[in-house]
Design a protein around this motif. Structure first.
Motif, mmCIF file in Angstrom:
data_model
loop_
_atom_site.group_PDB
_atom_site.id
_atom_site.type_symbol
_atom_site.label_atom_id
_atom_site.label_comp_id
_atom_site.label_asym_id
_atom_site.label_seq_id
_atom_site.Cartn_x
_atom_site.Cartn_y
_atom_site.Cartn_z
ATOM 1 N N LEU A 142 13.813 13.661 4.808
ATOM 2 C CA LEU A 142 12.563 14.266 4.364
ATOM 3 C C LEU A 142 11.398 13.760 5.212
ATOM 4 C CD1 LEU A 142 11.144 16.090 2.336
ATOM 5 C CD2 LEU A 142 10.991 14.132 0.784
ATOM 6 N N GLY A 143 11.435 12.488 5.570
ATOM 7 C CA GLY A 143 10.386 11.948 6.426
ATOM 8 C C GLY A 143 10.340 12.635 7.776
ATOM 9 N N ILE A 144 11.509 12.890 8.359
ATOM 10 C CA ILE A 144 11.565 13.586 9.654
ATOM 11 C C ILE A 144 11.047 15.010 9.533
ATOM 12 C CG2 ILE A 144 13.130 14.428 11.447
ATOM 13 C CD1 ILE A 144 14.881 11.974 10.894
ATOM 14 N N VAL A 145 11.424 15.694 8.441
ATOM 15 C CA VAL A 145 10.960 17.077 8.221
ATOM 16 C C VAL A 145 9.443 17.113 8.054
ATOM 17 C CG1 VAL A 145 11.020 19.026 6.631
ATOM 18 C CG2 VAL A 145 13.140 17.867 7.252
ATOM 19 N N LEU A 146 8.900 16.235 7.227
ATOM 20 C CA LEU A 146 7.451 16.187 7.030
ATOM 21 C C LEU A 146 6.731 15.866 8.333
ATOM 22 C CD1 LEU A 146 7.232 14.266 3.620
ATOM 23 C CD2 LEU A 146 6.869 16.702 4.007
ATOM 24 N N LEU A 147 7.307 14.971 9.101
ATOM 25 C CA LEU A 147 6.708 14.596 10.385
ATOM 26 C C LEU A 147 6.710 15.785 11.346
ATOM 27 C CD1 LEU A 147 5.570 12.052 11.834
ATOM 28 C CD2 LEU A 147 7.877 11.684 12.730
ATOM 29 N N SER A 148 7.820 16.511 11.401
ATOM 30 C CA SER A 148 7.941 17.649 12.315
ATOM 31 C C SER A 148 6.999 18.794 11.934
ATOM 32 C CB SER A 148 9.392 18.157 12.336
ATOM 33 O OG SER A 148 10.276 17.136 12.756
ATOM 34 N N VAL A 149 6.916 19.086 10.618
ATOM 35 C CA VAL A 149 6.143 20.247 10.166
ATOM 36 C C VAL A 149 4.650 19.946 10.119
ATOM 37 C CG1 VAL A 149 5.747 21.840 8.255
ATOM 38 C CG2 VAL A 149 8.084 21.174 8.869
ATOM 39 N N GLN A 195 0.828 -1.202 0.000
ATOM 40 C CA GLN A 195 0.000 0.000 0.000
ATOM 41 C C GLN A 195 0.864 1.254 0.000
ATOM 42 O OE1 GLN A 195 -2.215 0.949 3.636
ATOM 43 N NE2 GLN A 195 -4.057 1.257 2.401
ATOM 44 N N LEU A 196 1.890 1.263 0.837
ATOM 45 C CA LEU A 196 2.798 2.407 0.907
ATOM 46 C C LEU A 196 3.561 2.575 -0.401
ATOM 47 C CD1 LEU A 196 4.250 4.648 2.476
ATOM 48 C CD2 LEU A 196 5.795 2.903 3.391
ATOM 49 N N THR A 197 4.036 1.475 -0.966
ATOM 50 C CA THR A 197 4.788 1.529 -2.215
ATOM 51 C C THR A 197 3.919 2.033 -3.364
ATOM 52 O OG1 THR A 197 6.200 -0.311 -1.506
ATOM 53 C CG2 THR A 197 6.127 0.162 -3.852
ATOM 54 N N ALA A 198 2.696 1.539 -3.459
ATOM 55 C CA ALA A 198 1.793 1.970 -4.537
ATOM 56 C C ALA A 198 1.456 3.452 -4.412
ATOM 57 C CB ALA A 198 0.518 1.132 -4.500
ATOM 58 N N ALA A 199 1.203 3.908 -3.189
ATOM 59 C CA ALA A 199 0.887 5.323 -2.986
ATOM 60 C C ALA A 199 2.084 6.202 -3.332
ATOM 61 C CB ALA A 199 0.455 5.556 -1.537
ATOM 62 N N ALA A 200 3.274 5.778 -2.929
ATOM 63 C CA ALA A 200 4.479 6.565 -3.220
ATOM 64 C C ALA A 200 4.742 6.630 -4.719
ATOM 65 C CB ALA A 200 5.687 5.958 -2.496
ATOM 66 N N LEU A 201 4.562 5.509 -5.419
ATOM 67 C CA LEU A 201 4.791 5.498 -6.865
ATOM 68 C C LEU A 201 3.761 6.378 -7.578
ATOM 69 C CD1 LEU A 201 6.609 4.272 -9.043
ATOM 70 C CD2 LEU A 201 4.977 2.388 -9.247
ATOM 71 N N LEU A 202 2.514 6.347 -7.113
ATOM 72 C CA LEU A 202 1.476 7.193 -7.702
ATOM 73 C C LEU A 202 1.800 8.677 -7.494
ATOM 74 C CD1 LEU A 202 -1.289 7.628 -9.017
ATOM 75 C CD2 LEU A 202 -2.318 7.377 -6.741
ATOM 76 N N SER A 251 -3.159 8.691 7.229
ATOM 77 C CA SER A 251 -1.856 8.352 7.816
ATOM 78 C C SER A 251 -0.852 7.866 6.778
ATOM 79 C CB SER A 251 -2.034 7.272 8.889
ATOM 80 O OG SER A 251 -2.531 6.066 8.315
ATOM 81 N N LEU A 252 -1.341 7.604 5.565
ATOM 82 C CA LEU A 252 -0.461 7.127 4.495
ATOM 83 C C LEU A 252 0.198 8.271 3.735
ATOM 84 C CD1 LEU A 252 0.411 4.523 2.919
ATOM 85 C CD2 LEU A 252 -1.597 4.887 1.470
ATOM 86 N N VAL A 253 -0.349 9.484 3.834
ATOM 87 C CA VAL A 253 0.094 10.597 2.987
ATOM 88 C C VAL A 253 1.546 10.978 3.251
ATOM 89 C CG1 VAL A 253 -0.269 13.029 2.420
ATOM 90 C CG2 VAL A 253 -2.238 11.499 2.727
ATOM 91 N N LEU A 254 1.909 11.263 4.491
ATOM 92 C CA LEU A 254 3.263 11.735 4.788
ATOM 93 C C LEU A 254 4.337 10.699 4.474
ATOM 94 C CD1 LEU A 254 2.842 13.829 8.084
ATOM 95 C CD2 LEU A 254 2.954 14.611 5.709
ATOM 96 N N PRO A 255 4.200 9.439 4.910
ATOM 97 C CA PRO A 255 5.243 8.465 4.534
ATOM 98 C C PRO A 255 5.339 8.244 3.036
ATOM 99 C CG PRO A 255 3.417 7.385 5.666
ATOM 100 C CD PRO A 255 3.224 8.847 5.847
ATOM 101 N N ALA A 256 4.201 8.282 2.344
ATOM 102 C CA ALA A 256 4.238 8.108 0.886
ATOM 103 C C ALA A 256 4.943 9.284 0.219
ATOM 104 C CB ALA A 256 2.818 7.957 0.339
ATOM 105 N N LEU A 257 4.698 10.503 0.697
ATOM 106 C CA LEU A 257 5.377 11.669 0.140
ATOM 107 C C LEU A 257 6.871 11.641 0.433
ATOM 108 C CD1 LEU A 257 2.871 14.589 0.847
ATOM 109 C CD2 LEU A 257 3.521 13.638 -1.374
ATOM 110 N N ALA A 258 7.244 11.156 1.609
ATOM 111 C CA ALA A 258 8.672 11.067 1.949
ATOM 112 C C ALA A 258 9.412 10.160 0.971
ATOM 113 C CB ALA A 258 8.839 10.551 3.380
ATOM 114 N N LEU A 259 8.751 9.104 0.517
ATOM 115 C CA LEU A 259 9.347 8.214 -0.476
ATOM 116 C C LEU A 259 9.222 8.780 -1.887
ATOM 117 C CD1 LEU A 259 8.047 4.729 0.775
ATOM 118 C CD2 LEU A 259 10.417 5.513 0.798
#
Length: 322
Positions: free
Chosen positions: A161-168, A115-122, A186-194
């Motif tokens: 980038l994941g830490i920055v997105l998480l902090s902001v 799920q995370l991989t598909a969202a990140a690729l999209l 909850s999938l948006v930030l980790p997917a964007l980090a990737l």
């Protein structure tokens, strides 16, 4: 098309498929072998890992029985041959740390990572397409700005980038939950980090192919016929610019699953990436090898799908034309 030409083309396709399958088997074997010996050469005691880790206090009798049960008293090459034989029969063994079959552990965690991989690729595709279509072959300043942003995003470390997105956006603005995998939000930030670094790399490749295609005679012909700029960019230029990025996506799928290790840890998500980290830390060889083989297999399958997508984007490839 003559019957002889059709037969020859079918044979050529069959040879190509067999070649790809053989190459995939070799890659799987090499991946498993390197992982096996790397884990055996890693400092630590696998017996302790099997019996509960450093905090365990097994008796000498228990240690001796475990060593004999798992064949750890045999020479390393013999252990490897026994392990390889079991692997070929589909027996991935039992996880040392979780005391469950490896297939069950992977099965329970695979969905979250896919799920995370598909969202990140999209997200990566959408960001790359937007960047190229909005800035490529535009005003010099706009094009330079788009290219610079793509280079910058491609250079960003995903864990940083994941830490920055998480902090902001999680702790600061509180727009998204800081952890968990219960819903789509909850999938948006980790997917964007990737996705963001991958999108920058994909956009760079797409931009170069886009600019080359825009200079071809068929594009000039379309413009002379009065076709609008948007239709030219979408129907003629973009179609040719997608080919190298489609090929890149096969590599991206495997890379995303590998990079999910740190992202799943940062965002406290379940998945095989987190399981792989824990398995390596605990010297859980069966689980480590199982997850490694799965990631390699996903990459091989993605590569085969890319060949199929190539023929959809440009049918001339199926006919053996350049």
């Amino acid at each position: 098309m003559s019957a002889s030409a059709s037969l020859a083309r079918s044979r050529q396709r069959g040879k190509k498929i067999l070649h790809r399958l053989f190459g995939g088997i070799v890659v799987l074997w090499a991946s498993a072998t390197v992982t096996f010996f790397a884990l055996h050469l890693t400092p630590g005691d696998p017996v302790r890992a099997i019996l509960g880790g450093p905090s365990s206090n097994p008796t000498p009798e228990t240690i001796a029985a475990t060593v004999k049960e798992f064949g750890l008293d045999k020479p390393l090459y013999e252990q490897y041959l026994i392990w390889l034989k079991r692997l070929l029969s589909g027996d991935f063994g039992v996880s040392f740390s979780q005391h469950q079959p490896v297939t069950e552990v992977i099965g329970s965690q695979l969905g979250a990572t896919l799920q995370l991989t598909a969202a990140a690729l999209l997200f990566a595709w959408l960001l790359a397409l937007f960047s190229v279509l909005a800035t490529a072959r535009r005003h010099r300043l706009v094009s330079a700005l788009g290219s610079a942003l793509e280079t910058l995003s491609a250079a960003l470390p995903q864990f940083w980038l994941g830490i920055v997105l998480l902090s902001v956006f999680a702790f600061g603005l509180q727009w998204f939950p800081p952890e968990g995998d219960d819903d789509v939000i909850s999938l948006v930030l980790p997917a964007l980090a990737l996705a963001i670094p991958l999108a920058g790399f994909m956009a760079q490749v797409m931009r170069e192919a886009f600019e080359l295609a825009a200079e071809q005679p068929f594009v000039l012909s379309a413009r002379l016929r009065g076709v609008s700029d948007l239709k030219v960019r979408l129907r003629h230029v973009l179609r040719h610019a997608l080919l190298p990025v489609v090929s890149l996506s096969a590599w991206a799928v495997g890379a995303l699953m590998g990079n999910a290790v740190l992202i799943e840890l940062i965002f406290s998500r379940q998945g095989i990436g987190r399981q792989l980290y824990q398995a390596v830390m605990k010297q859980d060889m069966p689980l480590t090898v199982g997850i490694t083989l799965l990631i390699t297999l996903v990459y091989i399958v993605a590569s085969l799908l890319v060949d199929f997508l190539y023929t959809l984007i440009d049918p001339r490839i199926a006919e053996g034309q350049r």
